[in-house]
Structure formats: C-alpha cells, structure tokens
Design an enzyme around this catalytic site. Sequence first.
Site, PDB file in Angstrom:
ATOM      1  N   TYR A  17      33.193  43.884  25.649  1.00 26.35           N
ATOM      2  CA  TYR A  17      32.742  42.921  24.640  1.00 26.35           C
ATOM      3  C   TYR A  17      31.340  43.247  24.127  1.00 26.35           C
ATOM      4  O   TYR A  17      30.539  42.349  23.896  1.00 26.35           O
ATOM      5  CB  TYR A  17      32.766  41.495  25.214  1.00 26.35           C
ATOM      6  CG  TYR A  17      34.169  40.948  25.300  1.00 26.35           C
ATOM      7  CD1 TYR A  17      34.746  40.341  24.186  1.00 26.35           C
ATOM      8  CD2 TYR A  17      34.911  41.069  26.458  1.00 26.35           C
ATOM      9  CE1 TYR A  17      36.045  39.855  24.240  1.00 26.35           C
ATOM     10  CE2 TYR A  17      36.207  40.596  26.525  1.00 26.35           C
ATOM     11  CZ  TYR A  17      36.777  39.985  25.416  1.00 26.35           C
ATOM     12  OH  TYR A  17      38.052  39.511  25.463  1.00 26.35           O
ATOM     13  N   TYR A 149      43.194  31.334  25.005  1.00 21.81           N
ATOM     14  CA  TYR A 149      42.839  32.664  25.486  1.00 21.81           C
ATOM     15  C   TYR A 149      43.428  32.830  26.880  1.00 21.81           C
ATOM     16  O   TYR A 149      43.184  32.019  27.768  1.00 21.81           O
ATOM     17  CB  TYR A 149      41.320  32.858  25.554  1.00 21.81           C
ATOM     18  CG  TYR A 149      40.955  34.197  26.165  1.00 21.81           C
ATOM     19  CD1 TYR A 149      41.016  35.363  25.400  1.00 21.81           C
ATOM     20  CD2 TYR A 149      40.626  34.301  27.513  1.00 21.81           C
ATOM     21  CE1 TYR A 149      40.725  36.596  25.965  1.00 21.81           C
ATOM     22  CE2 TYR A 149      40.330  35.534  28.087  1.00 21.81           C
ATOM     23  CZ  TYR A 149      40.389  36.676  27.310  1.00 21.81           C
ATOM     24  OH  TYR A 149      40.113  37.891  27.876  1.00 21.81           O
ATOM     25  N   ASP A 242      47.464  28.029  33.067  1.00 14.93           N
ATOM     26  CA  ASP A 242      46.485  29.099  33.262  1.00 14.93           C
ATOM     27  C   ASP A 242      45.172  28.430  33.676  1.00 14.93           C
ATOM     28  O   ASP A 242      44.394  27.994  32.829  1.00 14.93           O
ATOM     29  CB  ASP A 242      46.326  29.895  31.966  1.00 14.93           C
ATOM     30  CG  ASP A 242      45.236  30.968  32.065  1.00 14.93           C
ATOM     31  OD1 ASP A 242      44.544  31.031  33.097  1.00 14.93           O
ATOM     32  OD2 ASP A 242      45.092  31.737  31.095  1.00 14.93           O
ATOM     33  N   LYS A 271      39.203  34.346  38.651  1.00 11.83           N
ATOM     34  CA  LYS A 271      37.778  33.979  38.521  1.00 11.83           C
ATOM     35  C   LYS A 271      37.184  33.390  39.802  1.00 11.83           C
ATOM     36  O   LYS A 271      36.792  34.139  40.683  1.00 11.83           O
ATOM     37  CB  LYS A 271      37.580  33.062  37.312  1.00 11.83           C
ATOM     38  CG  LYS A 271      37.803  33.819  36.009  1.00 11.83           C
ATOM     39  CD  LYS A 271      37.119  33.218  34.802  1.00 11.83           C
ATOM     40  CE  LYS A 271      37.101  34.179  33.636  1.00 11.83           C
ATOM     41  NZ  LYS A 271      38.005  33.842  32.550  1.00 11.83           N
TER      42      LYS A 271
HETATM   43  C1  LIG Z   1      38.996  34.840  31.807  1.00 11.99           C
HETATM   44  C2  LIG Z   1      40.345  34.269  31.550  1.00 11.99           C
HETATM   45  C3  LIG Z   1      41.511  35.051  31.675  1.00 11.99           C
HETATM   46  C4  LIG Z   1      41.448  36.533  31.946  1.00 11.99           C
HETATM   47  O1  LIG Z   1      40.902  36.817  33.190  1.00 11.99           O
HETATM   48  P1  LIG Z   1      40.297  38.281  33.470  1.00 11.99           P
HETATM   49  O2  LIG Z   1      39.941  38.219  34.919  1.00 11.99           O
HETATM   50  O3  LIG Z   1      39.102  38.413  32.577  1.00 11.99           O
HETATM   51  O4  LIG Z   1      41.352  39.257  33.161  1.00 11.99           O
HETATM   52  C5  LIG Z   1      42.723  34.437  31.526  1.00 11.99           C
HETATM   53  N1  LIG Z   1      42.809  33.125  31.250  1.00 11.99           N
HETATM   54  C6  LIG Z   1      41.724  32.343  31.121  1.00 11.99           C
HETATM   55  C7  LIG Z   1      41.896  30.891  30.847  1.00 11.99           C
HETATM   56  C8  LIG Z   1      40.451  32.885  31.258  1.00 11.99           C
HETATM   57  O5  LIG Z   1      39.369  32.119  31.080  1.00 11.99           O
END
Ligand SMILES: *Cc1c(COP(=O)(O)O)cnc(C)c1O
Length: 426
Positions: A17, A149, A242, A271
């Site tokens: 990025y 996203y 997600d 995360k």
């Molecule tokens: C950051 C994120 C992802 C992707 O995770 P990465 O570890 O960066 O591949 C997927 N979904 C959501 C909601 C996110 O915030």
Amino acid sequence: MTSEVVQADLRTVWHPYTQHAIMDAPIEVVRAEGAYLYTRDGRKLFDGISSWWVTAHGHSHPSIAAAIAKQAATLDQVIFTTFTHEPAALLAAELLDVVPRGLSRVFFSDDGSTAVEAGIKMALQYHANRDHANRGQTRRLVVALDNAYHGDTFGAMSVSAASVFTAPFESHLFEIARLPDPNDGDTLAAFDALLESRGDELAALIVEPLLMGSGGMRMYDATVLTGLFERARARGVLCIADEVLTGFGRTGPMFACEIASVSPDILCLSKGITGGMLPLGATLATEEIFASFLSDDRRRTLFHGHSYTANPIACAAARASLALFDEESHTRRTTIARVHAERMAKIAAYPTVTNPRLLGTIAAFDLDTGGGYLSPVGRELTAFALDHDVFMRPLGNVVYLLPPYCSTADDLHNAYSVLEQFLSRR
Ligand SMILES: *Cc1c(COP(=O)(O)O)cnc(C)c1O
C-alpha cells in the site's frame, strides 16, 4: 541523515500500500513496547492504530513473548496433515469456547485473506457436496456488501467492494451480488429483492459485522446484521462473518456478532488472534458444514491448505493472547471507549468534521475535504501527528483511532489533543 537500514530498505524493499514514487523514507523502528513504537532516532511514538489493527493487548507483551520463545525451542513447525500438536488442538478448543454458539470446527491458515478464502471455499463446496448427493442444482453466488473489504487475494478481492484496490484486476474477479452499504441504502430491502429474484442461486452471504474497516470505518446498526442473518437462514444461504478486524475485543465484547446476538455458519479470524505478535488465520465452521465434506468419495475433501497451517509458534502465541482476555482487559477496553466518547464529543464540533462514530475501542470521523481514499488530507494528518509523536494513518479522509488495549487515558487524551491541533489549523 538516513540510517544504514533505511538506505538498504530504499534500495531493496517493496512496501505494501505504498506509492514508492512519492513516499517519504520509512522510519526505522527498533523496538516496541505496550502502546509505543521506539525509533532509531530516539523517538517514542504512540501507536494509535495498533500497527494496522493487529496489536491487541500491547506490543511485545511479556507472556506472549515467553510462550513464543518456549514453543520455538520445543516444536517449531510440523506438517499439519498426519500430525497434530498441543498448541493447535488446545487453541481450537479454546477458540470454540469463546466464539458465538454453533461453531464446532477450526481450520487454520495464515492471515485474514486466507481465512476468508477458506471460508468462501467451504461455503461453495458445502453446497456442491450436498447438491451432488441430492443430484440438485448447485448454489454458486456469493452476496456481499458495498464498501466491504475482505482481503487482497483474488477470492477475497472478489467479495470486496470494487475500489482503487481492485480496479487493475476487475476482469479476473468472480461475479458476486452486492447489497448497498447500510449507511447508503436499504440493505435489507435489497436483500429481500435479491432473495426473490436469485435466492435459489445464493450460496453464502459474507459480511464484516457492524464495522466495515478498510472501506472507511463505516459502522452500521445491529438490527441490519440480525435482519441479514435471519433472511439468509430462512433461505438456506450460509452466513459468513468476517471478524478479522472486529474479533478479539475490538468492538467491546470478544466478537461483534455478540452485539447483534447472531451466530455465523462460518467465522473468519486473524489480526488480533495472536495479540498481534505473529500471523495466523482461522476459519471456524458448523458441524453441519464439516459433515458435508465427510465421504468415502475423496473428491469431497476440502483441498485447501498452506505450508504453515497451524504453525505451533503462532498457535502458542494465540493461546497466550487468549489467556489475557480477563476482567482487567475488559476494564481497559471500557476506559478506551469512555475517553473516545468524551473526546469525540469535542471533535464533532469542528466545522470540517462529519459523521463522528464510535464502536468499542474504535473512534472515527470523516474530514469534509473531498477526494475520498486518495484525498491528500490523510497524508497531511499522518505527517502532522508524527511530528507530535503520535502515529495514525487515515483511510483517505477517514480519520480514526484504534489503539492497543493497554493504552492509557493519558495516551488517548494526548492523541486527541494532537488531532484537535490539526483540526483547528484548517
Ligand atoms: C485486514 C482484513 C482482512 C485481510 O487480512 P490480512 O491479514 O491483511 O490478509 C480481511 N477482512 C477484514 C475485515 C480485514 O480488516
């Protein structure tokens, strides 16, 4: 004067990025502790966005660091077919204890994008497995929200909103159905219409519960999430949550789904799962989904996996992180939410500030400057805040704070004062 490290970086590294043609030289960080990053040139920066939303309790937390060291010296890595190990098996059990009810199987991967990829593949193959048995028509369509996203790999990009991130790859992304962002339209009415016209084709709904992160820290009401899940369930459409960003206390409770009292069929995590110390992804599924893969026909296997699946060191870090979600952690998150509420009330009074919003440990607002994600105001604010020893990185004109849970009220007050100085100069 640039350090040797920065010089080497500028010659060799391709950053994520980052537009290298116009980027400033990166800042060398030599150490991190708690809510702070320590730089080569002796500065101490408040990490106002938890190092891209991953740091949960705080940097270099001693108990997670110790668990990592111990695990690395005991069992570093082993292929995760044929074998199992304590960190993975016990982590799976511990995750199942804290996630919303109804989930019973844990599939490990590497990061948020792969957790989403695995979730989408599980959902599509679940329908293929069942319909094959019933000789029926396979459901193939995934529905997602506008401004969503879900990651940067191709499947995750496909279910994400079309944006500058996905534009160069648009023709290679698979077809999905999109519902309006609840901030912009009537999501539930649109879902009703979609179910009416294409309900029998729908395999799964994928959503970021209550908070669309990269799409601009857009928040929406729990009733929308509940309504989406109810409608999906009634029509045999799998619900994928997600919670890569929202999981592990970020929105207040352990998972955002709890706020809406919903349980997904598939839950994607990453995360904060290791407290932000090592990469790890997990995709959790119901027993019904898992069972649809059971067969003496080997074609019904989930043919998905990664070299480092269930890496023991990452799993050990995750177990140590989970153990830190105690009363004290809850109190700290409550304090963060309280300071956000207090200071955002003042921020909201600035003429350029619109749409101030709060959810748990996250506070966000828009700067009314035009330009969206590519607006230069974000870079200006990043530079200004860095000059005042605070790191934040707006999403274009969307400004937010998303601090580690160890942040003190003083840390936050200071970050807000820097924000106010920036706002009062505009
Ligand atoms: C950051 C994120 C992802 C992707 O995770 P990465 O570890 O960066 O591949 C997927 N979904 C959501 C909601 C996110 O915030």
